[in-house]
Design a protein around this motif. Structure first.
Motif, PDB file in Angstrom:
ATOM      1  N   VAL A 147       0.859  -1.181   0.000  1.00 13.58           N
ATOM      2  CA  VAL A 147       0.000   0.000   0.000  1.00 13.58           C
ATOM      3  C   VAL A 147       0.893   1.228   0.000  1.00 13.58           C
ATOM      4  CG1 VAL A 147      -1.730   1.293   1.287  1.00 13.58           C
ATOM      5  CG2 VAL A 147      -1.834  -1.207   1.226  1.00 13.58           C
ATOM      6  N   ASP A 148       0.710   2.112  -0.960  1.00 12.05           N
ATOM      7  CA  ASP A 148       1.510   3.333  -1.043  1.00 12.05           C
ATOM      8  C   ASP A 148       0.915   4.383  -0.107  1.00 12.05           C
ATOM      9  OD1 ASP A 148       3.110   5.451  -1.676  1.00 12.05           O
ATOM     10  OD2 ASP A 148       2.414   5.660  -3.748  1.00 12.05           O
ATOM     11  N   ALA A 149       1.671   4.783   0.918  1.00 11.07           N
ATOM     12  CA  ALA A 149       1.211   5.782   1.890  1.00 11.07           C
ATOM     13  C   ALA A 149       1.965   7.103   1.750  1.00 11.07           C
ATOM     14  CB  ALA A 149       1.359   5.232   3.301  1.00 11.07           C
ATOM     15  N   THR A 150       2.582   7.328   0.598  1.00 14.74           N
ATOM     16  CA  THR A 150       3.329   8.576   0.382  1.00 14.74           C
ATOM     17  C   THR A 150       2.420   9.786   0.616  1.00 14.74           C
ATOM     18  OG1 THR A 150       4.700   7.471  -1.294  1.00 14.74           O
ATOM     19  CG2 THR A 150       4.688   9.886  -1.275  1.00 14.74           C
ATOM     20  N   GLY A 151       2.890  10.728   1.445  1.00 16.01           N
ATOM     21  CA  GLY A 151       2.117  11.921   1.743  1.00 16.01           C
ATOM     22  C   GLY A 151       1.065  11.734   2.824  1.00 16.01           C
ATOM     23  N   LEU A 152       0.975  10.530   3.376  1.00 16.36           N
ATOM     24  CA  LEU A 152      -0.020  10.231   4.406  1.00 16.36           C
ATOM     25  C   LEU A 152       0.666   9.941   5.735  1.00 16.36           C
ATOM     26  CD1 LEU A 152      -2.298   7.842   2.323  1.00 16.36           C
ATOM     27  CD2 LEU A 152      -2.623  10.302   2.707  1.00 16.36           C
ATOM     28  N   ALA A 192     -11.187  13.152  14.228  1.00  8.94           N
ATOM     29  CA  ALA A 192     -10.941  14.162  13.196  1.00  8.94           C
ATOM     30  C   ALA A 192     -10.941  15.564  13.791  1.00  8.94           C
ATOM     31  CB  ALA A 192     -11.995  14.046  12.097  1.00  8.94           C
ATOM     32  N   ARG A 193     -11.746  15.791  14.813  1.00  4.52           N
ATOM     33  CA  ARG A 193     -11.737  17.094  15.492  1.00  4.52           C
ATOM     34  C   ARG A 193     -10.377  17.339  16.134  1.00  4.52           C
ATOM     35  NH1 ARG A 193     -15.799  20.583  17.271  1.00  4.52           N
ATOM     36  NH2 ARG A 193     -15.353  21.769  19.172  1.00  4.52           N
ATOM     37  N   VAL A 194      -9.811  16.292  16.756  1.00  2.49           N
ATOM     38  CA  VAL A 194      -8.492  16.424  17.371  1.00  2.49           C
ATOM     39  C   VAL A 194      -7.425  16.697  16.309  1.00  2.49           C
ATOM     40  CG1 VAL A 194      -6.678  15.170  18.601  1.00  2.49           C
ATOM     41  CG2 VAL A 194      -9.055  14.982  19.372  1.00  2.49           C
ATOM     42  N   PHE A 205      -3.989   8.197   7.507  1.00  2.00           N
ATOM     43  CA  PHE A 205      -4.859   9.344   7.231  1.00  2.00           C
ATOM     44  C   PHE A 205      -4.081  10.472   6.580  1.00  2.00           C
ATOM     45  CE2 PHE A 205      -3.207   9.971  11.512  1.00  2.00           C
ATOM     46  CZ  PHE A 205      -2.916  11.319  11.585  1.00  2.00           C
ATOM     47  N   ASP A 206      -4.839  11.386   6.001  1.00  6.45           N
ATOM     48  CA  ASP A 206      -4.287  12.565   5.345  1.00  6.45           C
ATOM     49  C   ASP A 206      -4.376  13.730   6.321  1.00  6.45           C
ATOM     50  OD1 ASP A 206      -3.798  14.854   3.815  1.00  6.45           O
ATOM     51  OD2 ASP A 206      -4.724  14.005   2.012  1.00  6.45           O
ATOM     52  N   ALA A 207      -3.231  14.155   6.850  1.00  3.67           N
ATOM     53  CA  ALA A 207      -3.218  15.227   7.854  1.00  3.67           C
ATOM     54  C   ALA A 207      -3.697  16.556   7.287  1.00  3.67           C
ATOM     55  CB  ALA A 207      -1.803  15.389   8.412  1.00  3.67           C
ATOM     56  N   GLY A 208      -3.632  16.720   5.965  1.00  5.92           N
ATOM     57  CA  GLY A 208      -4.060  17.965   5.352  1.00  5.92           C
ATOM     58  C   GLY A 208      -5.549  18.066   5.126  1.00  5.92           C
ATOM     59  N   THR A 209      -6.248  16.930   5.098  1.00  5.41           N
ATOM     60  CA  THR A 209      -7.682  16.970   4.791  1.00  5.41           C
ATOM     61  C   THR A 209      -8.570  16.404   5.893  1.00  5.41           C
ATOM     62  OG1 THR A 209      -7.663  14.800   3.682  1.00  5.41           O
ATOM     63  CG2 THR A 209      -7.170  16.749   2.331  1.00  5.41           C
ATOM     64  N   ILE A 210      -7.993  15.773   6.904  1.00  8.43           N
ATOM     65  CA  ILE A 210      -8.846  15.158   7.924  1.00  8.43           C
ATOM     66  C   ILE A 210      -9.663  16.240   8.627  1.00  8.43           C
ATOM     67  CG2 ILE A 210      -7.048  15.183   9.741  1.00  8.43           C
ATOM     68  CD1 ILE A 210      -8.265  12.413  10.606  1.00  8.43           C
ATOM     69  N   THR A 211     -10.987  16.063   8.627  1.00 10.64           N
ATOM     70  CA  THR A 211     -11.888  17.098   9.124  1.00 10.64           C
ATOM     71  C   THR A 211     -13.137  16.455   9.716  1.00 10.64           C
ATOM     72  OG1 THR A 211     -11.136  18.632   7.400  1.00 10.64           O
ATOM     73  CG2 THR A 211     -13.211  19.166   8.503  1.00 10.64           C
ATOM     74  N   PRO A 257     -16.229  11.570   8.972  1.00 10.99           N
ATOM     75  CA  PRO A 257     -15.216  12.596   8.701  1.00 10.99           C
ATOM     76  C   PRO A 257     -14.527  12.344   7.360  1.00 10.99           C
ATOM     77  CG  PRO A 257     -14.309  10.948  10.162  1.00 10.99           C
ATOM     78  CD  PRO A 257     -15.752  10.573   9.946  1.00 10.99           C
ATOM     79  N   SER A 258     -13.810  13.350   6.910  1.00  7.89           N
ATOM     80  CA  SER A 258     -12.963  13.174   5.727  1.00  7.89           C
ATOM     81  C   SER A 258     -11.532  12.890   6.175  1.00  7.89           C
ATOM     82  CB  SER A 258     -12.993  14.437   4.862  1.00  7.89           C
ATOM     83  OG  SER A 258     -12.436  15.538   5.575  1.00  7.89           O
ATOM     84  N   GLY A 259     -10.751  12.311   5.281  1.00 12.23           N
ATOM     85  CA  GLY A 259      -9.313  12.188   5.510  1.00 12.23           C
ATOM     86  C   GLY A 259      -8.808  10.855   6.000  1.00 12.23           C
ATOM     87  N   ILE A 260      -9.693   9.929   6.383  1.00 13.42           N
ATOM     88  CA  ILE A 260      -9.244   8.604   6.810  1.00 13.42           C
ATOM     89  C   ILE A 260      -9.098   7.730   5.565  1.00 13.42           C
ATOM     90  CG2 ILE A 260      -9.774   6.532   8.141  1.00 13.42           C
ATOM     91  CD1 ILE A 260      -9.165   8.863   9.939  1.00 13.42           C
ATOM     92  N   ARG A 261      -7.902   7.205   5.319  1.00 19.28           N
ATOM     93  CA  ARG A 261      -7.637   6.473   4.079  1.00 19.28           C
ATOM     94  C   ARG A 261      -7.701   4.958   4.282  1.00 19.28           C
ATOM     95  NH1 ARG A 261      -4.932   8.470  -0.331  1.00 19.28           N
ATOM     96  NH2 ARG A 261      -5.753  10.456   0.431  1.00 19.28           N
TER      97      ARG A 261
END
Length: 529
Positions: A46-51, A431-433, A480-486, A498-502
């Motif tokens: 699994v490619d997790a580059t950027g995550l 995601a709030r945290v 998860f994507d730290a830039g989009t998790i919301t 929430p968004s951002g969990i991959r």
């Protein structure tokens, strides 16, 4: 050959140390290697580059004891990266059971679709284990449930013989796999227990070297009493104390949060083991029956409904000087929101100021009316209140050893739980945290936040093989994507993923992959022995 390699992500291992770009190799249900695995082979990569690659999140404080029996998939938690839950908090557990009819009304989230067909704590865990579970689960045994089994609904001090009977039930539950002991001293029947009763039971917990989690007796007018009693248990019983959702709430003086932290530091100086946690939200949930005085519950649900019908008794109910939330006597009806009601679902999401106006009655009468209209299901009516100030919440969370929790139940947007709402944090607390408090406001570093919801709760439970990305640990992993998790939920629409969990892996198997839920439910029941 490895089963899975998660390649090239920012590995934040739960320790609180700076993250590093690395690969994580999984074999079976364990982590086999963390580092540069370019020469390793695997069944899948699994490619997790950027995550961010983190340990699966651990929720130390939930009330999913029964909801997991209704739907074990734990959708609301898995979709936000949670792989481990601790149920049975605030003194309310599903076992032991002597009288199922008496106990069912004390079980948060009880629904008639699942029969209570167990007695001992081990039998309850067996019943839970028979479910296909989306998350790992450990269970605390609740003081309120134990007390109901011994005293029924009696709202009085326990006799020495009754305390001894409770000690036996607690000892048995811990022997059968309960991971700790818990009280809810603002709730019936726990609020009728004397300090001596709690001390005797904490001594049993101390003998077993398990965590004692407490919803203290008071966090507002008499916060010193509530926290002081809990801290005394850590000193006198030598028990590992965990103070639940610690931030003092509306009604406490302005200095209460700072003073509470001082009290903890003083107690730790005596050698006592004290931990604490908090919901990452100003709004908190509870059952609406908690507005009632202890005497209202005498005789069970039938008598309670009779009292709600009688005009004179209703006036006495409204004179309760110490409801669980002091927003009520202060008349802050705009800060109290109906969250869950089977019979009045059209009113959920409204404040009690709005409900009172809509019905043409005083908001307090609206509260009692809604409970009465719910009938025997009144214990499942929930509401939320704006309980803590942002400044006090931040002061608490700035403490480096403050754990973070949801105080919710597992939900799903379909089936028997499809219409259930429980708390503002049910679908979005992690995601709030990671979104609001890490990325947007900088309250925590990423590494600090991950530590608070992985290794820290694992250490409070005494689990050395959960909450960490290291060789030999269980392969519970959240990517998860730290830039989009919301957190996308709010008070009006709380049940939104929430968004951002991959990706989410539970015991080495994908529960979520590429942002989508898989049919896999690989969670396990974790017993103390």
């Amino acid at each position: 050959m490895l089963d899975t390699i998660i390649k090239g992500g920012l590995v934040v291992d739960g320790s609180g140390q700076p993250g590093r770009v690395a690969d994580v190799g999984l074999e079976g249900d364990r982590i086999a290697a963390v580092g540069d695995l370019k020469d390793a082979t695997a069944g899948e990569t699994v490619d997790a580059t950027g995550l961010v690659v983190a340990p699966g999140f651990i929720d130390l404080h939930t009330h999913s004891d029964f909801s997991l029996l209704v739907n074990g998939a734990a959708e609301s938690q898995v979709h936000q990266g949670v792989t481990f839950e601790v149920v049975g908090n605030c003194g309310h557990s599903c076992a032991p059971v002597v009288d199922a009819e008496a106990v069912k009304h004390a079980i948060f989230g009880h629904r008639d679709c699942v029969p209570i067909d167990w007695h001992g704590f081990g039998q309850y865990l067996d019943r839970l284990e028979a479910q296909a579970l989306g998350v790992n689960v450990a269970a605390l045994v609740g003081h309120g449930t134990i007390r109901l089994n011994v005293l029924g609904g009696a709202q009085r001090a326990a006799s020495p013989d009754e305390v001894t009977a409770m000690e036996r039930l607690l000892d048995g539950a811990l022997e059968e796999g309960a991971i700790g002991f818990t009280t809810g001293l603002e709730y019936s029947p726990g609020n009728s227990a004397r300090v001596e009763e709690i001390l005797a039971l904490c001594q049993v917990a101390g003998k077993h070297d398990v965590m004692y989690a407490t919803h203290v007796r008071n966090r507002d007018y008499f916060y010193e009493q509530g926290f002081g009693e809990a801290l005394a248990m850590a000193r006198r019983a030598g028990v590992k104390l965990q103070i639940s959702h610690i931030t003092p709430k509306f009604g406490a003086p302005p200095h209460a949060t700072e003073h509470t932290m001082e009290m903890i530091r003083w107690t730790r100086e005596t050698g006592a083991d004290v931990g604490f946690d908090m919901i990452p939200h100003e709004w908190g949930p509870t059952t609406m029956t908690a507005v009632l005085p202890p005497w209202a519950f005498e005789g069970g649900v039938t008598k309670l409904l009779d009292r709600l019908r009688d005009p004179e008794t209703r006036e006495r109910l409204k004179q309760n000087p110490l409801p669980i939330w002091k927003l009520v006597p202060a008349g802050h009806w705009d800060k109290l929101v109906l969250f869950q009601s089977q019979e009045n679902a059209d009113l959920t999401g409204l404040t009690f100021a709005e409900i009172g106006r809509r019905r043409g009655v005083h908001p307090y009468d609206a509260i009692l009316d809604l409970l009465l209209e719910e009938g025997e299901g009144l214990y499942n009516v929930t509401w939320v209140g704006e309980l803590v100030s942002t400044s006090d919440l931040l002061m608490t969370m700035h403490e480096p050893d403050c754990g973070l929790i949801s105080d919710t139940i597992t939900l799903a947007p379909y089936g028997e739980l499809g219409d259930v709402k429980w708390a503002p944090s049910s679908y979005g607390w992690t995601a709030r945290v990671l979104g609001r408090y890490v990325r947007d406001e900088g309250v925590f570093t990423l590494e600090e936040a991950v530590h608070r919801i992985t290794a820290l709760p694992a250490s409070r439970l005494g689990l050395s093989d959960r909450g960490a990305l290291r060789e030999g640990a269980f392969a519970d992993v959240t990517v998860f994507d730290a830039g989009t998790i919301t957190d996308l939920s709010d008070l009006k629409a709380p049940n939104i993923y929430p968004s951002g969990i991959r990706h989410v892996l539970v015991n080495g198997r994908f529960a979520m992959r590429d942002g989508e839920r898989t049919p896999v439910n690989a969670g396990r029941v974790v017993r103390r022995h």
